[in-house]
Design a protein around this motif. Structure first.
Motif, PDB file in Angstrom:
ATOM      1  N   GLU A 265      19.068  44.519  94.135  1.00  0.00           N
ATOM      2  CA  GLU A 265      20.355  43.739  93.826  1.00  0.00           C
ATOM      3  C   GLU A 265      21.259  44.566  94.457  1.00  0.00           C
ATOM      4  O   GLU A 265      21.728  45.545  94.221  1.00  0.00           O
ATOM      5  CB  GLU A 265      20.220  43.722  92.449  1.00  0.00           C
ATOM      6  CG  GLU A 265      21.640  42.713  92.080  1.00  0.00           C
ATOM      7  CD  GLU A 265      21.891  42.352  90.397  1.00  0.00           C
ATOM      8  OE1 GLU A 265      22.779  41.561  90.073  1.00  0.00           O
ATOM      9  OE2 GLU A 265      21.087  43.076  89.806  1.00  0.00           O
ATOM     10  N   ALA A 266      22.373  43.835  95.367  1.00  0.00           N
ATOM     11  CA  ALA A 266      23.409  44.224  95.639  1.00  0.00           C
ATOM     12  C   ALA A 266      24.314  43.439  96.062  1.00  0.00           C
ATOM     13  O   ALA A 266      24.386  42.385  97.106  1.00  0.00           O
ATOM     14  CB  ALA A 266      23.174  45.072  97.067  1.00  0.00           C
ATOM     15  N   VAL A 267      25.335  43.262  94.936  1.00  0.00           N
ATOM     16  CA  VAL A 267      26.230  42.077  94.954  1.00  0.00           C
ATOM     17  C   VAL A 267      27.776  42.530  95.898  1.00  0.00           C
ATOM     18  O   VAL A 267      28.150  43.490  95.331  1.00  0.00           O
ATOM     19  CB  VAL A 267      26.814  41.857  93.667  1.00  0.00           C
ATOM     20  CG1 VAL A 267      27.651  40.509  93.564  1.00  0.00           C
ATOM     21  CG2 VAL A 267      25.438  41.264  92.853  1.00  0.00           C
ATOM     22  N   ALA A 268      27.761  41.823  96.869  1.00  0.00           N
ATOM     23  CA  ALA A 268      29.264  41.715  97.357  1.00  0.00           C
ATOM     24  C   ALA A 268      30.406  40.484  97.448  1.00  0.00           C
ATOM     25  O   ALA A 268      29.562  39.506  97.051  1.00  0.00           O
ATOM     26  CB  ALA A 268      28.931  42.225  99.007  1.00  0.00           C
ATOM     27  N   ALA A 307      28.003  47.643  96.861  1.00  0.00           N
ATOM     28  CA  ALA A 307      26.657  47.070  97.706  1.00  0.00           C
ATOM     29  C   ALA A 307      26.376  47.620  98.993  1.00  0.00           C
ATOM     30  O   ALA A 307      27.390  47.854  99.958  1.00  0.00           O
ATOM     31  CB  ALA A 307      26.762  45.460  97.645  1.00  0.00           C
ATOM     32  N   ARG A 308      25.108  48.047  99.366  1.00  0.00           N
ATOM     33  CA  ARG A 308      25.057  48.690 100.359  1.00  0.00           C
ATOM     34  C   ARG A 308      23.827  48.013 101.429  1.00  0.00           C
ATOM     35  O   ARG A 308      22.717  47.532 100.621  1.00  0.00           O
ATOM     36  CB  ARG A 308      24.619  49.963 100.406  1.00  0.00           C
ATOM     37  CG  ARG A 308      24.119  50.872 101.589  1.00  0.00           C
ATOM     38  CD  ARG A 308      23.768  52.370 101.252  1.00  0.00           C
ATOM     39  NE  ARG A 308      24.878  53.031 100.645  1.00  0.00           N
ATOM     40  CZ  ARG A 308      24.588  54.202 100.024  1.00  0.00           C
ATOM     41  NH1 ARG A 308      23.468  54.405  99.942  1.00  0.00           N
ATOM     42  NH2 ARG A 308      25.824  54.796  99.557  1.00  0.00           N
ATOM     43  N   THR A 376      24.356  50.670 108.605  1.00  0.00           N
ATOM     44  CA  THR A 376      24.654  50.774 107.213  1.00  0.00           C
ATOM     45  C   THR A 376      26.022  50.166 107.026  1.00  0.00           C
ATOM     46  O   THR A 376      27.014  50.439 107.946  1.00  0.00           O
ATOM     47  CB  THR A 376      24.789  52.012 106.845  1.00  0.00           C
ATOM     48  OG1 THR A 376      23.451  52.709 106.742  1.00  0.00           O
ATOM     49  CG2 THR A 376      24.884  52.208 105.011  1.00  0.00           C
ATOM     50  N   ALA A 377      26.095  49.224 106.262  1.00  0.00           N
ATOM     51  CA  ALA A 377      27.202  48.282 105.764  1.00  0.00           C
ATOM     52  C   ALA A 377      27.411  48.607 104.334  1.00  0.00           C
ATOM     53  O   ALA A 377      26.646  48.183 103.629  1.00  0.00           O
ATOM     54  CB  ALA A 377      27.198  46.927 106.294  1.00  0.00           C
ATOM     55  N   GLU A 378      28.558  49.109 103.802  1.00  0.00           N
ATOM     56  CA  GLU A 378      28.764  49.524 102.526  1.00  0.00           C
ATOM     57  C   GLU A 378      29.966  48.679 102.073  1.00  0.00           C
ATOM     58  O   GLU A 378      31.277  48.791 102.646  1.00  0.00           O
ATOM     59  CB  GLU A 378      29.023  50.817 102.200  1.00  0.00           C
ATOM     60  CG  GLU A 378      29.084  51.166 100.812  1.00  0.00           C
ATOM     61  CD  GLU A 378      29.120  52.724 100.562  1.00  0.00           C
ATOM     62  OE1 GLU A 378      29.816  53.084  99.717  1.00  0.00           O
ATOM     63  OE2 GLU A 378      28.066  53.278 101.199  1.00  0.00           O
ATOM     64  N   PHE A 379      29.754  47.625 101.236  1.00  0.00           N
ATOM     65  CA  PHE A 379      30.937  46.771 100.794  1.00  0.00           C
ATOM     66  C   PHE A 379      31.654  47.331  99.554  1.00  0.00           C
ATOM     67  O   PHE A 379      31.156  48.179  98.872  1.00  0.00           O
ATOM     68  CB  PHE A 379      30.461  45.374 100.524  1.00  0.00           C
ATOM     69  CG  PHE A 379      29.741  44.695 101.775  1.00  0.00           C
ATOM     70  CD1 PHE A 379      30.484  43.702 102.536  1.00  0.00           C
ATOM     71  CD2 PHE A 379      28.569  44.987 102.270  1.00  0.00           C
ATOM     72  CE1 PHE A 379      29.718  43.147 103.563  1.00  0.00           C
ATOM     73  CE2 PHE A 379      27.874  44.414 103.111  1.00  0.00           C
ATOM     74  CZ  PHE A 379      28.616  43.471 103.981  1.00  0.00           C
ATOM     75  N   PRO A 380      32.971  46.891  99.314  1.00  0.00           N
ATOM     76  CA  PRO A 380      33.600  47.351  98.250  1.00  0.00           C
ATOM     77  C   PRO A 380      32.952  46.825  97.018  1.00  0.00           C
ATOM     78  O   PRO A 380      32.379  45.829  96.921  1.00  0.00           O
ATOM     79  CB  PRO A 380      35.254  46.699  98.695  1.00  0.00           C
ATOM     80  CG  PRO A 380      35.206  46.416  99.883  1.00  0.00           C
ATOM     81  CD  PRO A 380      33.646  46.144 100.372  1.00  0.00           C
ATOM     82  N   ALA A 381      33.371  47.605  95.966  1.00  0.00           N
ATOM     83  CA  ALA A 381      32.820  47.005  94.544  1.00  0.00           C
ATOM     84  C   ALA A 381      33.622  45.715  94.274  1.00  0.00           C
ATOM     85  O   ALA A 381      34.705  45.565  94.478  1.00  0.00           O
ATOM     86  CB  ALA A 381      33.099  48.115  93.538  1.00  0.00           C
ATOM     87  N   PRO A 382      32.614  44.822  93.611  1.00  0.00           N
ATOM     88  CA  PRO A 382      33.361  43.626  93.011  1.00  0.00           C
ATOM     89  C   PRO A 382      34.416  43.974  92.133  1.00  0.00           C
ATOM     90  O   PRO A 382      34.305  44.737  91.342  1.00  0.00           O
ATOM     91  CB  PRO A 382      32.130  42.939  92.681  1.00  0.00           C
ATOM     92  CG  PRO A 382      30.985  43.778  93.135  1.00  0.00           C
ATOM     93  CD  PRO A 382      31.394  44.998  93.327  1.00  0.00           C
TER      94      PRO A 382
END
Length: 382
Positions: A265-268, A307-308, A376-382
Protein backbone atom coordinates in the motif's frame (compact mmCIF):
# COMPACT_ATOMS: atom_id res chain seq x y z
CA UNK A 1 20.28 32.36 9.50
CA UNK A 2 17.03 34.01 8.45
CA UNK A 3 17.06 37.58 7.21
CA UNK A 4 14.72 38.64 10.03
CA UNK A 5 17.14 37.22 12.60
CA UNK A 6 20.09 38.97 10.99
CA UNK A 7 18.27 42.31 10.90
CA UNK A 8 17.28 41.90 14.55
CA UNK A 9 20.86 41.11 15.55
CA UNK A 10 22.19 44.09 13.59
CA UNK A 11 19.62 46.40 15.15
CA UNK A 12 20.24 45.05 18.66
CA UNK A 13 24.03 45.19 18.22
CA UNK A 14 23.89 48.80 17.00
CA UNK A 15 21.67 49.76 19.95
CA UNK A 16 23.95 48.08 22.50
CA UNK A 17 27.02 49.71 20.95
CA UNK A 18 25.42 53.15 21.06
CA UNK A 19 24.19 52.52 24.61
CA UNK A 20 27.64 51.42 25.75
CA UNK A 21 29.16 54.60 24.34
CA UNK A 22 26.49 56.69 26.10
CA UNK A 23 27.03 54.93 29.44
CA UNK A 24 30.80 55.44 29.15
CA UNK A 25 30.45 59.15 28.38
CA UNK A 26 28.01 59.69 31.28
CA UNK A 27 30.28 57.80 33.66
CA UNK A 28 33.33 59.85 32.69
CA UNK A 29 31.43 63.15 33.02
CA UNK A 30 30.07 62.24 36.47
CA UNK A 31 33.49 61.06 37.66
CA UNK A 32 35.11 64.23 36.41
CA UNK A 33 32.58 66.44 38.11
CA UNK A 34 32.89 64.57 41.40
CA UNK A 35 36.69 64.79 41.30
CA UNK A 36 36.48 68.54 40.72
CA UNK A 37 34.21 68.97 43.75
CA UNK A 38 36.58 67.22 46.21
CA UNK A 39 38.42 69.59 48.59
CA UNK A 40 42.06 70.23 47.64
CA UNK A 41 45.03 70.11 50.01
CA UNK A 42 45.43 73.94 50.07
CA UNK A 43 41.79 74.35 50.89
CA UNK A 44 42.19 71.84 53.73
CA UNK A 45 45.10 73.82 55.24
CA UNK A 46 43.14 77.07 55.06
CA UNK A 47 40.21 75.39 56.76
CA UNK A 48 42.49 74.16 59.56
CA UNK A 49 43.91 77.60 60.18
CA UNK A 50 40.46 79.20 60.28
CA UNK A 51 39.24 76.56 62.72
CA UNK A 52 42.20 77.14 65.03
CA UNK A 53 41.49 80.85 65.15
CA UNK A 54 37.78 80.46 65.94
CA UNK A 55 37.67 77.36 68.12
CA UNK A 56 41.18 77.12 69.54
CA UNK A 57 41.53 73.53 68.49
CA UNK A 58 44.91 71.99 67.96
CA UNK A 59 46.26 71.51 64.45
CA UNK A 60 46.51 67.73 64.79
CA UNK A 61 42.86 67.38 65.80
CA UNK A 62 41.64 69.60 63.01
CA UNK A 63 43.82 67.77 60.44
CA UNK A 64 42.41 64.40 61.54
CA UNK A 65 38.87 65.76 61.33
CA UNK A 66 39.42 67.16 57.84
CA UNK A 67 41.06 63.91 56.72
CA UNK A 68 38.06 61.93 57.98
CA UNK A 69 35.62 64.21 56.20
CA UNK A 70 37.59 63.97 52.92
CA UNK A 71 37.87 60.17 53.19
CA UNK A 72 34.15 59.77 53.77
CA UNK A 73 33.42 62.12 50.90
CA UNK A 74 35.66 60.05 48.62
CA UNK A 75 33.93 56.83 49.72
CA UNK A 76 30.54 58.40 49.08
CA UNK A 77 31.68 59.59 45.68
CA UNK A 78 33.02 56.11 44.80
CA UNK A 79 29.73 54.51 45.89
CA UNK A 80 27.83 57.04 43.81
CA UNK A 81 29.98 56.30 40.76
CA UNK A 82 29.47 52.56 41.23
CA UNK A 83 25.71 53.01 41.61
CA UNK A 84 25.58 55.18 38.49
CA UNK A 85 27.60 52.60 36.52
CA UNK A 86 25.57 49.59 37.67
CA UNK A 87 22.29 51.40 37.16
CA UNK A 88 23.30 52.46 33.69
CA UNK A 89 24.35 48.91 32.76
CA UNK A 90 21.11 47.40 34.08
CA UNK A 91 19.06 50.05 32.29
CA UNK A 92 21.05 49.41 29.10
CA UNK A 93 20.39 45.67 29.31
CA UNK A 94 16.67 46.07 29.98
CA UNK A 95 16.14 48.70 27.30
CA UNK A 96 18.40 46.74 24.94
CA UNK A 97 16.30 43.59 25.29
CA UNK A 98 13.17 45.64 24.68
CA UNK A 99 14.88 47.17 21.65
CA UNK A 100 15.76 43.70 20.29
CA UNK A 101 12.14 42.58 20.71
CA UNK A 102 10.93 45.78 19.05
CA UNK A 103 13.51 45.33 16.29
CA UNK A 104 12.27 41.79 15.66
CA UNK A 105 8.71 43.07 15.32
CA UNK A 106 9.80 45.86 13.00
CA UNK A 107 11.92 43.48 10.91
CA UNK A 108 8.95 41.13 10.59
CA UNK A 109 6.71 43.99 9.50
CA UNK A 110 9.26 45.22 6.96
CA UNK A 111 9.83 41.70 5.58
CA UNK A 112 6.13 40.79 5.44
CA UNK A 113 5.78 41.85 1.79
CA UNK A 114 8.85 39.77 0.92
CA UNK A 115 7.26 36.78 2.67
CA UNK A 116 4.14 37.34 0.57
CA UNK A 117 6.24 37.41 -2.60
CA UNK A 118 8.06 34.23 -1.55
CA UNK A 119 4.82 32.42 -0.68
CA UNK A 120 3.29 33.34 -4.03
CA UNK A 121 6.42 32.22 -5.87
CA UNK A 122 6.31 28.87 -4.06
CA UNK A 123 2.65 28.36 -4.95
CA UNK A 124 3.04 29.20 -8.62
CA UNK A 125 6.27 27.23 -9.08
CA UNK A 126 5.51 24.23 -11.29
CA UNK A 127 1.79 24.71 -10.71
CA UNK A 128 -0.44 27.58 -11.71
CA UNK A 129 0.80 30.91 -13.01
CA UNK A 130 -2.58 32.56 -12.53
CA UNK A 131 -1.92 33.79 -8.98
CA UNK A 132 -0.74 37.33 -8.30
CA UNK A 133 0.70 39.05 -5.24
CA UNK A 134 -1.38 42.24 -5.54
CA UNK A 135 0.59 43.93 -2.77
CA UNK A 136 -1.18 46.89 -1.19
CA UNK A 137 0.62 49.88 0.26
CA UNK A 138 2.71 52.88 -0.71
CA UNK A 139 4.72 52.86 -3.91
CA UNK A 140 8.03 51.96 -2.28
CA UNK A 141 10.76 49.52 -3.27
CA UNK A 142 8.83 46.45 -2.10
CA UNK A 143 5.64 47.53 -3.90
CA UNK A 144 7.59 48.00 -7.14
CA UNK A 145 9.24 44.60 -6.66
CA UNK A 146 5.86 42.92 -6.17
CA UNK A 147 4.39 44.68 -9.20
CA UNK A 148 7.37 43.63 -11.31
CA UNK A 149 6.94 40.05 -10.13
CA UNK A 150 3.23 40.17 -11.01
CA UNK A 151 4.07 41.46 -14.49
CA UNK A 152 6.61 38.66 -14.96
CA UNK A 153 4.01 36.06 -13.90
CA UNK A 154 1.51 37.51 -16.35
CA UNK A 155 3.97 37.27 -19.23
CA UNK A 156 4.97 33.72 -18.27
CA UNK A 157 1.32 32.74 -17.96
CA UNK A 158 0.56 34.00 -21.45
CA UNK A 159 3.64 32.29 -22.89
CA UNK A 160 2.94 28.89 -21.30
CA UNK A 161 -0.76 29.05 -22.10
CA UNK A 162 0.04 29.88 -25.71
CA UNK A 163 2.47 26.99 -25.90
CA UNK A 164 -0.07 24.55 -24.45
CA UNK A 165 -2.78 25.75 -26.82
CA UNK A 166 -0.44 25.41 -29.79
CA UNK A 167 0.58 21.85 -28.92
CA UNK A 168 -3.00 20.81 -28.20
CA UNK A 169 -4.41 22.40 -31.35
CA UNK A 170 -1.62 21.06 -33.55
CA UNK A 171 -2.00 17.57 -32.12
CA UNK A 172 -5.78 17.58 -32.62
CA UNK A 173 -5.41 18.88 -36.17
CA UNK A 174 -2.92 16.14 -37.00
CA UNK A 175 -5.09 13.36 -35.62
CA UNK A 176 -7.74 13.73 -38.32
CA UNK A 177 -5.52 13.15 -41.39
CA UNK A 178 -3.78 10.27 -39.62
CA UNK A 179 -7.10 8.62 -38.93
CA UNK A 180 -8.06 9.07 -42.58
CA UNK A 181 -4.73 7.62 -43.70
CA UNK A 182 -5.20 4.60 -41.46
CA UNK A 183 -8.67 3.96 -42.87
CA UNK A 184 -7.52 4.28 -46.46
CA UNK A 185 -4.57 1.93 -45.90
CA UNK A 186 -6.75 -0.67 -44.21
CA UNK A 187 -9.29 -0.51 -47.03
CA UNK A 188 -6.55 -0.77 -49.68
CA UNK A 189 -4.97 -3.77 -47.97
CA UNK A 190 -8.39 -5.48 -47.69
CA UNK A 191 -9.14 -5.23 -51.44
CA UNK A 192 -9.44 -8.68 -53.03
CA UNK A 193 -7.25 -7.74 -55.96
CA UNK A 194 -4.50 -6.21 -53.78
CA UNK A 195 -1.20 -7.92 -54.37
CA UNK A 196 1.35 -8.97 -51.82
CA UNK A 197 3.42 -5.86 -52.51
CA UNK A 198 0.47 -3.61 -51.81
CA UNK A 199 -0.34 -5.44 -48.58
CA UNK A 200 3.30 -5.28 -47.44
CA UNK A 201 3.47 -1.57 -48.24
CA UNK A 202 0.17 -0.95 -46.45
CA UNK A 203 1.44 -2.80 -43.37
CA UNK A 204 4.60 -0.71 -43.26
CA UNK A 205 2.66 2.52 -43.72
CA UNK A 206 0.18 1.48 -41.02
CA UNK A 207 3.11 0.91 -38.63
CA UNK A 208 4.46 4.38 -39.41
CA UNK A 209 0.98 5.86 -39.07
CA UNK A 210 0.53 4.14 -35.70
CA UNK A 211 3.82 5.54 -34.49
CA UNK A 212 2.75 9.04 -35.52
CA UNK A 213 -0.49 8.58 -33.60
CA UNK A 214 1.48 7.55 -30.52
CA UNK A 215 3.65 10.62 -30.96
CA UNK A 216 0.61 12.91 -31.09
CA UNK A 217 -0.93 11.21 -28.05
CA UNK A 218 2.37 11.70 -26.21
CA UNK A 219 2.45 15.39 -27.14
CA UNK A 220 -1.10 15.84 -25.87
CA UNK A 221 -0.25 14.08 -22.63
CA UNK A 222 2.94 16.10 -22.23
CA UNK A 223 1.03 19.35 -22.81
CA UNK A 224 -1.56 18.40 -20.20
CA UNK A 225 0.89 16.92 -17.70
CA UNK A 226 2.37 20.35 -16.93
CA UNK A 227 -0.85 21.43 -15.24
CA UNK A 228 -1.60 20.70 -11.61
CA UNK A 229 -4.43 18.18 -11.03
CA UNK A 230 -7.76 20.00 -11.00
CA UNK A 231 -9.35 17.65 -8.45
CA UNK A 232 -6.64 15.68 -6.62
CA UNK A 233 -7.74 12.61 -4.68
CA UNK A 234 -6.05 9.80 -2.73
CA UNK A 235 -4.77 7.10 -5.08
CA UNK A 236 -3.14 3.81 -4.09
CA UNK A 237 -0.07 3.30 -6.27
CA UNK A 238 -0.20 -0.43 -5.50
CA UNK A 239 -3.48 -0.78 -7.41
CA UNK A 240 -2.08 1.20 -10.34
CA UNK A 241 1.12 -0.87 -10.41
CA UNK A 242 -0.82 -4.15 -10.40
CA UNK A 243 -3.14 -2.93 -13.16
CA UNK A 244 -0.28 -1.69 -15.36
CA UNK A 245 1.73 -4.88 -14.83
CA UNK A 246 -1.25 -6.92 -16.01
CA UNK A 247 -1.60 -4.69 -19.08
CA UNK A 248 2.03 -5.19 -20.11
CA UNK A 249 2.23 -8.88 -19.21
CA UNK A 250 1.84 -10.01 -22.82
CA UNK A 251 4.46 -7.58 -24.13
CA UNK A 252 6.88 -8.58 -21.36
CA UNK A 253 6.40 -12.27 -22.17
CA UNK A 254 6.97 -11.63 -25.88
CA UNK A 255 10.18 -9.77 -25.06
CA UNK A 256 11.39 -12.47 -22.67
CA UNK A 257 11.32 -10.11 -19.67
CA UNK A 258 10.25 -11.31 -16.23
CA UNK A 259 8.15 -8.83 -14.27
CA UNK A 260 8.49 -8.95 -10.46
CA UNK A 261 5.70 -7.05 -8.71
CA UNK A 262 5.86 -6.08 -5.02
CA UNK A 263 2.75 -3.98 -4.53
CA UNK A 264 2.45 -2.75 -0.95
CA UNK A 265 0.00 0.00 0.00
CA UNK A 266 1.29 3.42 -1.05
CA UNK A 267 -1.29 6.21 -1.06
CA UNK A 268 -0.51 9.40 -2.97
CA UNK A 269 -2.71 12.42 -3.68
CA UNK A 270 -3.14 13.42 -7.29
CA UNK A 271 -4.75 12.65 -10.62
CA UNK A 272 -5.30 8.91 -11.10
CA UNK A 273 -5.03 9.07 -14.90
CA UNK A 274 -1.74 10.94 -14.84
CA UNK A 275 -0.30 8.64 -12.17
CA UNK A 276 -1.30 5.60 -14.22
CA UNK A 277 0.44 7.13 -17.23
CA UNK A 278 3.58 7.66 -15.12
CA UNK A 279 3.66 4.02 -14.02
CA UNK A 280 2.81 2.75 -17.51
CA UNK A 281 5.60 4.77 -19.12
CA UNK A 282 8.16 3.52 -16.60
CA UNK A 283 7.04 -0.10 -17.07
CA UNK A 284 7.02 0.22 -20.87
CA UNK A 285 10.45 1.81 -20.80
CA UNK A 286 11.76 -0.99 -18.56
CA UNK A 287 10.45 -3.68 -20.93
CA UNK A 288 11.44 -2.12 -24.25
CA UNK A 289 14.94 -1.13 -23.13
CA UNK A 290 15.74 -4.56 -21.72
CA UNK A 291 17.20 -7.78 -23.11
CA UNK A 292 15.75 -11.29 -23.44
CA UNK A 293 15.91 -13.06 -20.12
CA UNK A 294 16.06 -9.78 -18.24
CA UNK A 295 13.94 -8.69 -15.29
CA UNK A 296 11.74 -5.73 -14.44
CA UNK A 297 11.06 -5.05 -10.75
CA UNK A 298 8.08 -2.86 -9.84
CA UNK A 299 7.64 -2.05 -6.15
CA UNK A 300 5.40 0.29 -4.17
CA UNK A 301 5.84 1.08 -0.48
CA UNK A 302 5.25 3.72 2.16
CA UNK A 303 8.23 5.23 3.99
CA UNK A 304 7.84 7.96 6.62
CA UNK A 305 4.29 8.58 5.41
CA UNK A 306 5.43 9.13 1.80
CA UNK A 307 4.32 6.90 -1.06
CA UNK A 308 7.23 5.49 -3.04
CA UNK A 309 7.27 3.83 -6.47
CA UNK A 310 10.41 2.05 -7.71
CA UNK A 311 10.86 0.60 -11.19
CA UNK A 312 14.18 -1.14 -11.91
CA UNK A 313 15.12 -3.05 -15.04
CA UNK A 314 18.09 -4.85 -16.44
CA UNK A 315 19.43 -3.98 -19.85
CA UNK A 316 22.23 -2.03 -21.50
CA UNK A 317 24.57 -0.10 -19.24
CA UNK A 318 23.61 3.55 -18.76
CA UNK A 319 26.25 6.12 -17.87
CA UNK A 320 25.39 8.46 -15.02
CA UNK A 321 26.00 11.56 -17.14
CA UNK A 322 23.42 10.35 -19.70
CA UNK A 323 20.51 10.12 -17.27
CA UNK A 324 19.47 13.79 -17.48
CA UNK A 325 19.27 13.54 -21.28
CA UNK A 326 16.90 10.56 -21.01
CA UNK A 327 14.21 12.77 -19.46
CA UNK A 328 14.34 15.33 -22.27
CA UNK A 329 11.84 15.05 -25.15
CA UNK A 330 13.05 13.11 -28.21
CA UNK A 331 16.39 12.30 -26.59
CA UNK A 332 18.14 9.03 -25.85
CA UNK A 333 21.41 7.95 -24.29
CA UNK A 334 24.78 9.13 -25.58
CA UNK A 335 23.19 12.32 -26.93
CA UNK A 336 21.37 10.64 -29.85
CA UNK A 337 17.83 11.53 -30.82
CA UNK A 338 15.21 8.94 -30.16
CA UNK A 339 13.10 9.84 -33.17
CA UNK A 340 14.43 6.89 -35.15
CA UNK A 341 13.29 4.40 -32.52
CA UNK A 342 10.59 2.06 -33.81
CA UNK A 343 9.40 1.07 -30.32
CA UNK A 344 8.76 4.50 -28.88
CA UNK A 345 8.42 8.17 -29.70
CA UNK A 346 10.90 9.61 -27.21
CA UNK A 347 8.35 11.17 -24.84
CA UNK A 348 7.86 8.46 -22.22
CA UNK A 349 10.34 9.64 -19.60
CA UNK A 350 9.60 13.29 -20.39
CA UNK A 351 5.96 12.65 -19.49
CA UNK A 352 7.11 10.84 -16.33
CA UNK A 353 9.16 13.88 -15.31
CA UNK A 354 6.25 16.27 -15.95
CA UNK A 355 3.74 14.16 -14.03
CA UNK A 356 6.13 13.82 -11.09
CA UNK A 357 6.76 17.57 -11.06
CA UNK A 358 3.09 18.59 -10.93
CA UNK A 359 2.56 16.09 -8.09
CA UNK A 360 5.52 17.50 -6.11
CA UNK A 361 7.19 14.08 -6.29
CA UNK A 362 10.93 13.62 -5.94
CA UNK A 363 12.08 11.76 -9.06
CA UNK A 364 15.49 10.10 -9.05
CA UNK A 365 17.13 7.82 -11.59
CA UNK A 366 20.37 5.91 -11.08
CA UNK A 367 22.06 3.30 -13.27
CA UNK A 368 22.05 -0.29 -12.06
CA UNK A 369 25.52 -1.79 -11.55
CA UNK A 370 24.79 -4.64 -13.96
CA UNK A 371 23.07 -2.48 -16.55
CA UNK A 372 19.66 -0.90 -16.82
CA UNK A 373 18.06 1.86 -14.82
CA UNK A 374 16.40 2.29 -11.43
CA UNK A 375 13.80 5.06 -11.26
CA UNK A 376 12.22 6.11 -7.96
CA UNK A 377 9.31 8.51 -7.49
CA UNK A 378 8.58 9.58 -3.92
CA UNK A 379 5.34 11.51 -3.35
CA UNK A 380 4.50 13.89 -0.49
CA UNK A 381 2.62 12.55 2.48
CA UNK A 382 -1.17 12.87 2.07
Amino acid sequence: MRLRTRLTLWYGGAFFAAGAVLVTVVYLIVRSRIADNLPQSDDSLDAIMDAREHFGASGEELAALVETVVRRQQEANAATLQAVLLGSIVALLVVGLLAVAFGSLMAGRVLRPIDAITATAQRVADRSLHERINLEGPSDELKRLADTFDGMLARLDRAFEGQRRFVANASHELKTPLAINRTLLEVAAAEPDAGQGVRSLAANLLAVNERHERLIDGLLTLAGADRAPADPAPVDLADIAAHVAAQFAAEAAASGVTVDLDAAEAVAVGDAALLERLVANLVANGIRHNHPGGTLAVATATAAGRARLTVANTGPAVAAYEIDALFQPFRRGEGRDRIESVRGVGLGLSIVESVARVHDAALTAVPNPGGGLRVTAEFPAP
